[in-house]
Write an enzyme that holds these catalytic residues in place. Structure first.
Site, PDB file in Angstrom:
ATOM      1  N   CYS A  56      52.419  64.475 -11.338  1.00 45.27           N
ATOM      2  CA  CYS A  56      52.165  65.808 -11.738  1.00 45.27           C
ATOM      3  C   CYS A  56      52.038  67.042 -11.095  1.00 45.27           C
ATOM      4  O   CYS A  56      52.245  67.059  -9.608  1.00 45.27           O
ATOM      5  CB  CYS A  56      50.939  64.692 -12.279  1.00 45.27           C
ATOM      6  SG  CYS A  56      49.925  64.822 -10.852  1.00 45.27           S
ATOM      7  N   ARG A  90      51.901  58.813   1.296  1.00 48.25           N
ATOM      8  CA  ARG A  90      53.254  59.647   1.325  1.00 48.25           C
ATOM      9  C   ARG A  90      54.008  59.222   2.497  1.00 48.25           C
ATOM     10  O   ARG A  90      54.845  59.885   3.250  1.00 48.25           O
ATOM     11  CB  ARG A  90      53.226  61.042   0.471  1.00 48.25           C
ATOM     12  CG  ARG A  90      54.180  61.788   0.697  1.00 48.25           C
ATOM     13  CD  ARG A  90      54.138  63.204  -0.113  1.00 48.25           C
ATOM     14  NE  ARG A  90      54.808  63.459   0.124  1.00 48.25           N
ATOM     15  CZ  ARG A  90      55.316  65.394   0.677  1.00 48.25           C
ATOM     16  NH1 ARG A  90      54.367  65.673   1.446  1.00 48.25           N
ATOM     17  NH2 ARG A  90      55.862  66.055   0.816  1.00 48.25           N
ATOM     18  N   HIS A 188      54.958  72.238  -7.183  1.00 46.39           N
ATOM     19  CA  HIS A 188      55.201  73.250  -5.847  1.00 46.39           C
ATOM     20  C   HIS A 188      54.963  74.093  -5.868  1.00 46.39           C
ATOM     21  O   HIS A 188      54.895  75.422  -4.703  1.00 46.39           O
ATOM     22  CB  HIS A 188      56.551  72.737  -5.411  1.00 46.39           C
ATOM     23  CG  HIS A 188      56.903  71.058  -5.814  1.00 46.39           C
ATOM     24  ND1 HIS A 188      58.254  70.362  -6.509  1.00 46.39           N
ATOM     25  CD2 HIS A 188      56.496  70.564  -5.072  1.00 46.39           C
ATOM     26  CE1 HIS A 188      57.875  69.165  -5.490  1.00 46.39           C
ATOM     27  NE2 HIS A 188      57.140  68.898  -5.673  1.00 46.39           N
TER      28      HIS A 188
HETATM   29  S1  CFN Z   1      57.719  66.251  -4.448  1.00 41.31           S
HETATM   30 FE1  CFN Z   1      59.404  66.590  -2.625  1.00 41.31          FE
HETATM   31  S2  CFN Z   1      58.951  67.536  -1.509  1.00 41.31           S
HETATM   32  S3  CFN Z   1      62.134  66.968  -3.623  1.00 41.31           S
HETATM   33 FE2  CFN Z   1      61.473  64.994  -2.474  1.00 41.31          FE
HETATM   34  S4  CFN Z   1      61.389  65.757  -0.246  1.00 41.31           S
HETATM   35 FE3  CFN Z   1      60.871  62.534  -2.470  1.00 41.31          FE
HETATM   36  S5  CFN Z   1      59.432  62.672  -5.007  1.00 41.31           S
HETATM   37 MO1  CFN Z   1      57.924  61.739  -2.978  1.00 41.31          MO
HETATM   38  S6  CFN Z   1      57.066  63.511  -1.908  1.00 41.31           S
HETATM   39 FE4  CFN Z   1      58.549  63.677  -1.428  1.00 41.31          FE
HETATM   40 FE5  CFN Z   1      60.012  65.710  -0.811  1.00 41.31          FE
HETATM   41 FE6  CFN Z   1      61.497  67.642  -1.300  1.00 41.31          FE
HETATM   42 FE7  CFN Z   1      58.593  64.291  -3.797  1.00 41.31          FE
HETATM   43  S7  CFN Z   1      58.701  64.591   1.189  1.00 41.31           S
HETATM   44  S8  CFN Z   1      59.762  61.777  -1.310  1.00 41.31           S
HETATM   45  S9  CFN Z   1      62.857  63.562  -2.504  1.00 41.31           S
HETATM   46  N1  CFN Z   1      59.909  64.340  -2.422  1.00 41.31           N
HETATM   47  C1  HCA Z   2      53.978  61.525  -5.757  1.00 45.23           C
HETATM   48  C2  HCA Z   2      54.464  61.777  -4.129  1.00 45.23           C
HETATM   49  C3  HCA Z   2      55.221  60.395  -3.821  1.00 45.23           C
HETATM   50  C4  HCA Z   2      55.430  58.783  -4.576  1.00 45.23           C
HETATM   51  C5  HCA Z   2      56.100  57.970  -4.050  1.00 45.23           C
HETATM   52  C6  HCA Z   2      56.701  56.640  -4.813  1.00 45.23           C
HETATM   53  C7  HCA Z   2      55.621  59.973  -2.802  1.00 45.23           C
HETATM   54  O1  HCA Z   2      55.340  61.780  -6.401  1.00 45.23           O
HETATM   55  O2  HCA Z   2      52.946  62.162  -6.292  1.00 45.23           O
HETATM   56  O3  HCA Z   2      56.575  56.758  -6.116  1.00 45.23           O
HETATM   57  O4  HCA Z   2      57.423  55.973  -3.987  1.00 45.23           O
HETATM   58  O5  HCA Z   2      56.853  60.438  -1.895  1.00 45.23           O
HETATM   59  O6  HCA Z   2      54.833  59.572  -1.973  1.00 45.23           O
HETATM   60  O7  HCA Z   2      56.271  60.930  -4.458  1.00 45.23           O
END
Ligand code: CFN
Ligand code: HCA
Length: 535
Positions: A56, A90, A188
């Site tokens: 979300c 995370r 974001h």
């Molecule tokens: S929201 Fe982003 S910020 S888009 Fe990417 S690299 Fe994932 S989903 Mo989990 S939290 Fe994580 Fe980053 Fe960019 Fe999210 S560090 S792994 S692919 N990510």
């Molecule tokens: C998020 C965080 C997340 C969840 C990871 C997952 C992360 O989307 O709120 O579903 O395994 O990287 O911690 O993307």
């Protein structure tokens, strides 16, 4: 086995008509190389009832962008569950800086109860801020709104303003209620806007004294990735002003406008700040990718070319030669275990693309990839303004921004001039995922659990890399799963050392005898067909 339109039709057949039409638009079968870019639908509302992997707006704002800033305390105004969800899982690592302040391992929440929902939670929030300042002395505080806060109308901005007056530090109120937008992506954007508005440039300092000063944007130090990238950059001679936001600090963030160049690792989560920095301060940005050996080398060379300094270019080549000579023999050993295998690579908004090169380097081909919440440009590519500052006649930066609309942060540049710049700086483009994928592979946006299982049954990948929400379903199907969000307690995976860790972990997944004890369902069960309305 490559998926044909017919096979895809069979998977989607169980859906009601409207759902089928909707989901088909989020799936691309990669055609033979053509110049026509294939299009995909993305960043639209997830269908209710489909089990999506998305999160979300609150997760995107507090969990992803703001949470890793270490010398701030981040208060979750809402139910404790939302706070717990963004507490530690995370794996964004941080070490205290010189001032000794690092609060990322703490979890601060107003823990809203029923009475707060009925009578309002503002007083409770103000009290928590007072206690936080008294006990922890953070450099600044953030407040993240959760869904109920928006629904009952607590005015967190007013609480923040009053607290700023009481305590003399910045208190940032992020109106990132979970229901805003269609995914993390909205969060974001909310985080980017307020950090740009209130923090970046909030200092007297105008210019960084160090040469080759860069910011690393969209690097969150998951499993220590950012530390490995910083090690390489510093070795070459770069000065890292600020990392946004992994192991990042509020104090460094304020100085972000003083860097010469912004490196964008995760475009999806931070492109807004990159563009705003370009418009407001004329700092160009360069899309980089420090995941994978080739991508790391390409990114380093593009950076050196941007600065155009011969010594820097030489140092870059020296570091690349030294590092690759060190790690390649190790990777080659692991490659023997991985060669010829196939992978699914489905992650949030940039890793679904970034990890494909690293997989290829250990001999694993990505047969299906996608993003949870990326936008069309992350799939299809987009125009990037080339490194304007290095162009001889671009000293007058405002000329380039004649039509800059600072409200919507859109820039228009004369197309002829753009073409000329592109010729000079060919690295400055953001290609997106689709163009890099092979003919016959599949690109899926907002993959859901039903489709995950169906695609696994059809394609029998040797490994699926995604997140915690489908990890155990995948493993119960007898297939190794590698979380590419949290790295399953491992990492770093970025840079040169990261590539070795990744090769080791993936080959371990294949080599473990565990899989001999699990029989995948398609080996001893008829394929299950989902039923609708009981037929
Ligand atoms: S929201 Fe982003 S910020 S888009 Fe990417 S690299 Fe994932 S989903 Mo989990 S939290 Fe994580 Fe980053 Fe960019 Fe999210 S560090 S792994 S692919 N990510
Ligand atoms: C998020 C965080 C997340 C969840 C990871 C997952 C992360 O989307 O709120 O579903 O395994 O990287 O911690 O993307």
């Amino acid at each position: 086995m490559a998926i044909t339109e017919e096979k895809l039709g069979e998977i989607l057949e169980v859906y009601p008509e409207k759902v089928r039409v909707n989901r088909r638009r989020h799936i691309v079968l990669k055609e033979p190389d053509t110049n026509a870019a294939q299009q995909i639908e993305a960043n639209t509302r997830t269908l209710p009832g489909i089990i999506t992997n998305r999160g979300c707006a609150f997760a995107g704002c507090k969990g992803v962008v703001v949470g890793p800033i270490k010398d701030m305390v981040h208060i979750v105004h809402g139910p404790v569950g939302c706070a717990f969800y963004t507490w530690g899982a995370r794996r964004n690592k941080a070490r205290a800086g010189e001032d000794g302040k690092n609060y990322v391992n703490y979890c601060f929440s107003t823990d809203m109860q029923e009475s707060d929902i009925v009578f309002g939670g503002e007083k409770k929030l103000a009290k928590l801020i007072d206690e936080t300042v008294e006990i922890f002395h953070p450099n600044a505080i953030s407040i993240a709104a959760t869904c109920p806060v928006g629904l009952i109308g607590d005015d967190i901005s007013a609480v923040a303003r009053a607290a700023e007056e009481r305590h003399g530090i910045q208190v940032l109120a992020f109106q990132c209620e979970g229901y805003k937008g269609v995914s993390q992506s909205a969060g974001h954007h909310i985080a980017n806007n307020l950090l740009m508005d209130k923090v970046i440039g909030n200092t007297e300092v105008e210019k960084c004294d160090e040469p080759y000063a860069v910011n690393l944007l969209g690097e969150y130090n998951i499993g220590g990735d950012g530390w490995e990238v910083e090690r390489i950059l510093k070795d070459i001679g770069y000065h890292v002003v600020c990392v946004m936001t992994g192991d990042g600090s509020y104090e460094d963030l304020r100085l972000a406008h003083t860097a010469d160049l912004n490196l964008v690792q995760c475009h999806r989560s931070i492109n807004y700040i990159a563009e705003m920095l370009e418009i407001k301060y004329g700092t160009p940005w360069l899309k980089v990718n420090f995941v994978g050996i080739k991508s790391t080398c390409d990114s380093l060379r593009a950076m050196a070319a941007y600065f155009g300094d011969k010594d820097l270019m030489q140092k870059t080549e020296d570091v690349i030669a030294r590092e690759t000579a060190r790690i390649q023999p190790v990777i080659d050993q692991y490659r023997k275990v991985c060669e010829g295998k196939t992978a699914f690579c489905f992650v949030g908004g940039s890793r679904g693309h970034h990890y494909q090169g690293l997989f290829a380097e250990i001999g694993v081909e990505t047969v299906l990839a996608g993003y949870e919440f990326a936008h069309r440009d992350d799939y299809e590519g987009r125009e990037v303004i080339p490194s304007i500052k290095k162009d001889a006649d671009s000293k007058n930066i405002p000329d380039l921004h004649v039509e800059a609309d600072t409200k919507r942060f859109k820039i228009k540049i004369d197309p002829e001039r753009l073409a000329k710049l592109r010729e000079k700086f060919p690295f400055d483009e953001y290609k997106g995922m689709i163009v890099d994928m092979k003919e016959g592979t599949i690109i899926v946006d907002d993959l859901n659990h039903f489709e995950t299982e169906e695609f696994i049954r059809l394609l029998h990948p040797d490994i699926v890399s995604s997140g915690i929400k489908d990890k155990y379903v995948i493993q119960k199907m007898g297939i190794p799963s590698k979380q590419l969000h949290s790295y399953d307690y491992s990492g770093p995976y970025a840079g040169f050392n990261g590539a070795v860790n990744f090769a080791r972990d993936i080959s371990m997944s294949f080599a473990t005898p565990t899989w001999n004890y699990i029989v995948p369902p398609w080996k001893n069960q008829p394929l299950l067909n989902a039923t609708i309305n009981g037929d």
